[in-house]
Design a protein around this motif. Structure first.
Motif, PDB file in Angstrom:
ATOM      1  N   VAL A  54       0.879  -1.170   0.000  1.00 54.31           N
ATOM      2  CA  VAL A  54       0.000   0.000   0.000  1.00 54.31           C
ATOM      3  C   VAL A  54       0.917   1.221   0.000  1.00 54.31           C
ATOM      4  CG1 VAL A  54      -1.832   1.229   1.217  1.00 54.31           C
ATOM      5  CG2 VAL A  54      -1.765  -1.271   1.276  1.00 54.31           C
ATOM      6  N   TYR A  55       0.958   1.924  -1.123  1.00 52.80           N
ATOM      7  CA  TYR A  55       1.922   3.005  -1.303  1.00 52.80           C
ATOM      8  C   TYR A  55       1.405   4.336  -0.764  1.00 52.80           C
ATOM      9  CZ  TYR A  55       4.798   0.139  -4.423  1.00 52.80           C
ATOM     10  OH  TYR A  55       5.609  -0.832  -4.952  1.00 52.80           O
ATOM     11  N   ASN A  56       2.346   5.160  -0.340  1.00 55.47           N
ATOM     12  CA  ASN A  56       2.017   6.551  -0.047  1.00 55.47           C
ATOM     13  C   ASN A  56       1.960   7.323  -1.367  1.00 55.47           C
ATOM     14  OD1 ASN A  56       4.694   6.796  -0.759  1.00 55.47           O
ATOM     15  ND2 ASN A  56       5.380   7.673   1.182  1.00 55.47           N
ATOM     16  N   GLU A  57       1.668   8.611  -1.300  1.00 53.53           N
ATOM     17  CA  GLU A  57       1.496   9.390  -2.532  1.00 53.53           C
ATOM     18  C   GLU A  57       2.773   9.473  -3.354  1.00 53.53           C
ATOM     19  OE1 GLU A  57      -0.258  13.182  -2.014  1.00 53.53           O
ATOM     20  OE2 GLU A  57      -2.051  12.429  -0.984  1.00 53.53           O
ATOM     21  N   ILE A  79      -4.429   0.897  10.827  1.00 61.20           N
ATOM     22  CA  ILE A  79      -3.086   0.939  10.263  1.00 61.20           C
ATOM     23  C   ILE A  79      -3.057   1.795   9.000  1.00 61.20           C
ATOM     24  CG2 ILE A  79      -1.346  -0.476   9.085  1.00 61.20           C
ATOM     25  CD1 ILE A  79      -2.155  -2.727  11.101  1.00 61.20           C
ATOM     26  N   ALA A  80      -4.024   1.595   8.114  1.00 61.45           N
ATOM     27  CA  ALA A  80      -4.059   2.375   6.873  1.00 61.45           C
ATOM     28  C   ALA A  80      -4.217   3.859   7.156  1.00 61.45           C
ATOM     29  CB  ALA A  80      -5.191   1.872   5.986  1.00 61.45           C
ATOM     30  N   SER A  81      -5.028   4.190   8.152  1.00 59.86           N
ATOM     31  CA  SER A  81      -5.234   5.585   8.522  1.00 59.86           C
ATOM     32  C   SER A  81      -3.944   6.219   9.038  1.00 59.86           C
ATOM     33  CB  SER A  81      -6.331   5.682   9.589  1.00 59.86           C
ATOM     34  OG  SER A  81      -6.412   6.984  10.122  1.00 59.86           O
ATOM     35  N   LEU A  82      -3.228   5.491   9.893  1.00 54.63           N
ATOM     36  CA  LEU A  82      -1.980   6.024  10.444  1.00 54.63           C
ATOM     37  C   LEU A  82      -0.886   6.086   9.383  1.00 54.63           C
ATOM     38  CD1 LEU A  82      -2.038   4.238  13.902  1.00 54.63           C
ATOM     39  CD2 LEU A  82      -2.024   6.709  13.542  1.00 54.63           C
ATOM     40  N   ALA A  83      -0.856   5.110   8.487  1.00 58.43           N
ATOM     41  CA  ALA A  83       0.139   5.141   7.414  1.00 58.43           C
ATOM     42  C   ALA A  83      -0.069   6.365   6.532  1.00 58.43           C
ATOM     43  CB  ALA A  83       0.053   3.854   6.593  1.00 58.43           C
ATOM     44  N   LYS A  84      -1.323   6.698   6.293  1.00 64.60           N
ATOM     45  CA  LYS A  84      -1.620   7.894   5.507  1.00 64.60           C
ATOM     46  C   LYS A  84      -1.217   9.149   6.275  1.00 64.60           C
ATOM     47  CE  LYS A  84      -5.334  10.261   3.028  1.00 64.60           C
ATOM     48  NZ  LYS A  84      -6.780  10.218   2.661  1.00 64.60           N
ATOM     49  N   GLU A  85      -1.507   9.171   7.575  1.00 60.91           N
ATOM     50  CA  GLU A  85      -1.150  10.329   8.405  1.00 60.91           C
ATOM     51  C   GLU A  85       0.356  10.551   8.445  1.00 60.91           C
ATOM     52  OE1 GLU A  85      -1.186  11.460  13.171  1.00 60.91           O
ATOM     53  OE2 GLU A  85      -2.784  10.166  12.375  1.00 60.91           O
ATOM     54  N   ARG A 283      -5.032   2.761  18.607  1.00 60.77           N
ATOM     55  CA  ARG A 283      -4.414   3.803  17.774  1.00 60.77           C
ATOM     56  C   ARG A 283      -3.176   4.384  18.453  1.00 60.77           C
ATOM     57  NH1 ARG A 283      -5.596   7.160  13.369  1.00 60.77           N
ATOM     58  NH2 ARG A 283      -7.488   5.926  13.031  1.00 60.77           N
ATOM     59  N   GLU A 284      -3.262   4.705  19.727  1.00 61.97           N
ATOM     60  CA  GLU A 284      -2.107   5.278  20.417  1.00 61.97           C
ATOM     61  C   GLU A 284      -1.021   4.231  20.642  1.00 61.97           C
ATOM     62  OE1 GLU A 284      -1.710   8.488  20.694  1.00 61.97           O
ATOM     63  OE2 GLU A 284      -3.646   8.540  19.650  1.00 61.97           O
ATOM     64  N   TYR A 285      -1.410   2.987  20.800  1.00 65.11           N
ATOM     65  CA  TYR A 285      -0.436   1.883  20.878  1.00 65.11           C
ATOM     66  C   TYR A 285       0.394   1.846  19.599  1.00 65.11           C
ATOM     67  CZ  TYR A 285       1.079  -3.076  20.908  1.00 65.11           C
ATOM     68  OH  TYR A 285       1.799  -4.255  20.851  1.00 65.11           O
ATOM     69  N   PHE A 286      -0.260   1.927  18.454  1.00 68.32           N
ATOM     70  CA  PHE A 286       0.457   1.926  17.178  1.00 68.32           C
ATOM     71  C   PHE A 286       1.352   3.158  17.046  1.00 68.32           C
ATOM     72  CE2 PHE A 286      -3.129  -0.864  15.615  1.00 68.32           C
ATOM     73  CZ  PHE A 286      -2.348  -1.981  15.387  1.00 68.32           C
ATOM     74  N   ARG A 287       0.877   4.289  17.502  1.00 67.81           N
ATOM     75  CA  ARG A 287       1.721   5.494  17.470  1.00 67.81           C
ATOM     76  C   ARG A 287       2.981   5.279  18.300  1.00 67.81           C
ATOM     77  NH1 ARG A 287      -0.892   9.894  15.272  1.00 67.81           N
ATOM     78  NH2 ARG A 287      -3.178   9.995  15.554  1.00 67.81           N
ATOM     79  N   GLU A 288       2.788   4.782  19.511  1.00 74.04           N
ATOM     80  CA  GLU A 288       3.911   4.654  20.450  1.00 74.04           C
ATOM     81  C   GLU A 288       4.946   3.645  19.975  1.00 74.04           C
ATOM     82  OE1 GLU A 288       4.788   3.296  25.097  1.00 74.04           O
ATOM     83  OE2 GLU A 288       2.720   3.546  24.380  1.00 74.04           O
ATOM     84  N   HIS A 289       4.491   2.510  19.485  1.00 75.52           N
ATOM     85  CA  HIS A 289       5.412   1.411  19.216  1.00 75.52           C
ATOM     86  C   HIS A 289       5.818   1.278  17.753  1.00 75.52           C
ATOM     87  CE1 HIS A 289       5.038   0.039  23.312  1.00 75.52           C
ATOM     88  NE2 HIS A 289       3.726  -0.022  23.201  1.00 75.52           N
ATOM     89  N   ILE A 290       5.132   1.980  16.839  1.00 74.56           N
ATOM     90  CA  ILE A 290       5.446   1.811  15.433  1.00 74.56           C
ATOM     91  C   ILE A 290       5.689   3.131  14.721  1.00 74.56           C
ATOM     92  CG2 ILE A 290       4.657   0.861  13.218  1.00 74.56           C
ATOM     93  CD1 ILE A 290       2.825  -0.990  14.876  1.00 74.56           C
ATOM     94  N   PHE A 291       4.677   3.999  14.718  1.00 73.30           N
ATOM     95  CA  PHE A 291       4.715   5.168  13.844  1.00 73.30           C
ATOM     96  C   PHE A 291       5.402   6.392  14.438  1.00 73.30           C
ATOM     97  CE2 PHE A 291       1.189   2.683  12.142  1.00 73.30           C
ATOM     98  CZ  PHE A 291       1.381   2.789  10.773  1.00 73.30           C
ATOM     99  N   GLY A 292       5.323   6.558  15.746  1.00 66.99           N
ATOM    100  CA  GLY A 292       5.728   7.817  16.363  1.00 66.99           C
ATOM    101  C   GLY A 292       7.151   8.231  16.079  1.00 66.99           C
ATOM    102  N   ASP A 293       8.106   7.282  16.162  1.00 68.00           N
ATOM    103  CA  ASP A 293       9.516   7.619  15.946  1.00 68.00           C
ATOM    104  C   ASP A 293      10.057   6.994  14.677  1.00 68.00           C
ATOM    105  OD1 ASP A 293       9.428   5.001  16.771  1.00 68.00           O
ATOM    106  OD2 ASP A 293      11.095   5.169  18.187  1.00 68.00           O
ATOM    107  N   LEU A 294       9.169   6.671  13.752  1.00 74.05           N
ATOM    108  CA  LEU A 294       9.573   6.023  12.508  1.00 74.05           C
ATOM    109  C   LEU A 294      10.320   7.004  11.613  1.00 74.05           C
ATOM    110  CD1 LEU A 294       9.297   3.388  10.832  1.00 74.05           C
ATOM    111  CD2 LEU A 294       7.192   4.350   9.886  1.00 74.05           C
ATOM    112  N   ASP A 295      11.469   6.569  11.105  1.00 78.39           N
ATOM    113  CA  ASP A 295      12.268   7.387  10.198  1.00 78.39           C
ATOM    114  C   ASP A 295      12.501   6.603   8.929  1.00 78.39           C
ATOM    115  OD1 ASP A 295      13.927   9.146   8.947  1.00 78.39           O
ATOM    116  OD2 ASP A 295      15.654   8.843  10.277  1.00 78.39           O
ATOM    117  N   CYS A 296      11.735   6.952   7.907  1.00 80.07           N
ATOM    118  CA  CYS A 296      11.879   6.249   6.614  1.00 80.07           C
ATOM    119  C   CYS A 296      12.627   7.129   5.632  1.00 80.07           C
ATOM    120  CB  CYS A 296      10.489   5.867   6.092  1.00 80.07           C
ATOM    121  SG  CYS A 296       9.673   4.645   7.128  1.00 80.07           S
TER     122      CYS A 296
END
Length: 296
Positions: A54-57, A79-85, A283-296
């Motif tokens: 599932v690609y970003n823009e 997950i899809a919502s946070l990936a878009k955010e 949602r906040e669990y995913f932020r804390e453990h996956i998305f919050g400090d993600l550096d791609c």
């Protein structure tokens, strides 16, 4: 006659409990067909090759990979919502039933299935920075190390093993509930229609099934990972059950008072969450453990 005397109060209460029970079964973000009910005989999944990303823009390579079975599947919208955010692409390699494990659940691992080999190949190809795994049988990860090894195939910087949500003890309900996928809403409707219940207050006193065993297994898996130098620098286990239990860890929160539109069902059956309101609890669990400090 009983149905005709159902008070407007309980009709309104039940309406507030309604949630979106649609299930994503194909297309991007969908789950591959489960195939035979055995991890040994799972064949490859064509959708995993063609539509797993599932690609970003910007069309960036996938930075995240999500694996598991239907217990990962009920988080697809969150997950899809946070990936878009967070504007990241991700791999979706979840599959119903036994499509979660690598090497099965026995103390002696099964030979790699075509599905195992396919997932390993895809992970090595894309090398996502973070791999996330969720299923309903963490005891299998204690039986052998094949799943943990499989998740590390693409040399990710982090692998997150998600704890499961507590399973509902159907014996806590004041009426019998048949087993099956996505039956809870229908069973509640029927119980009210035939007059088996006059109030939904009992939904605040539903116990978790075999909760001591549940906690013991999670603790065992956490310790096994932390004590193994092969895994403890990369793999971490994080529980999710606190998001679904009351303050005293006595009863499961079957409905969410804070959900939009009033109290809505968080569970669709004994063990699966509703796609919107149930998964939203994490949602906040995913932020804390996956998305919050993600550096791609």
């Amino acid at each position: 006659e009983k149905s005709s005397t159902l008070s407007m109060k309980y009709r309104e209460e039940l309406t507030m409990l309604m949630s979106d029970f649609s299930w994503i079964t194909n297309g991007k973000g969908g789950l591959c067909h489960p195939g035979p009910n055995s991890p040994k005989s799972l064949g490859e999944c064509a959708e995993a090759e063609e539509e797993s990303i599932v690609y970003n823009e910007a069309g960036d390579p996938p930075c995240l990979a999500f694996l598991g079975n239907s217990h990962m599947g009920h988080h697809i919208r969150t997950i899809a919502s946070l990936a878009k955010e967070y504007d990241v692409s991700f791999l979706w390699l979840a599959r119903h039933s036994w499509g979660d494990l690598f090497g099965g659940c026995g103390s002696t691992p099964d030979p790699p299935s075509p599905w195992d080999e396919q997932r390993i190949r895809i992970l090595k190809q894309w090398k996502p920075k973070r791999v996330i795994f969720s299923n309903n049988r963490p005891y299998c990860l204690l039986a052998n190390n094949s799943t943990l090894d499989g998740l590390m195939s693409g040399a990710p910087e982090k692998v997150l093993i998600m704890g499961d949500n507590p399973r509902l003890d159907y014996g806590s309900f004041p009426f019998e509930i048949r087993r099956g996928f996505g039956v809870l809403q229908k069973e509640l409707l029927n119980a009210i229609k035939v007059g088996d219940v006059s109030s939904l207050d009992f939904l605040s006193t539903i116990k978790p099934e075999r909760f001591d065993d549940f906690l013991r297994t999670e603790d065992g898996l956490r310790k096994a990972i932390e004590s193994n130098p092969k895994y403890n620098g990369t793999i971490q286990f994080e529980s999710t059950y606190p998001a679904f239990m009351d303050q005293n860890n006595t009863f499961v929160q079957v409905v969410g008072a804070e959900t939009e539109g009033g109290n809505r069902l968080l569970y669709r059956d004994r063990e699966h969450l509703t796609l919107r309101d149930g998964s939203e609890r994490l949602r906040e669990y995913f932020r804390e453990h996956i998305f919050g400090d993600l550096d791609c």
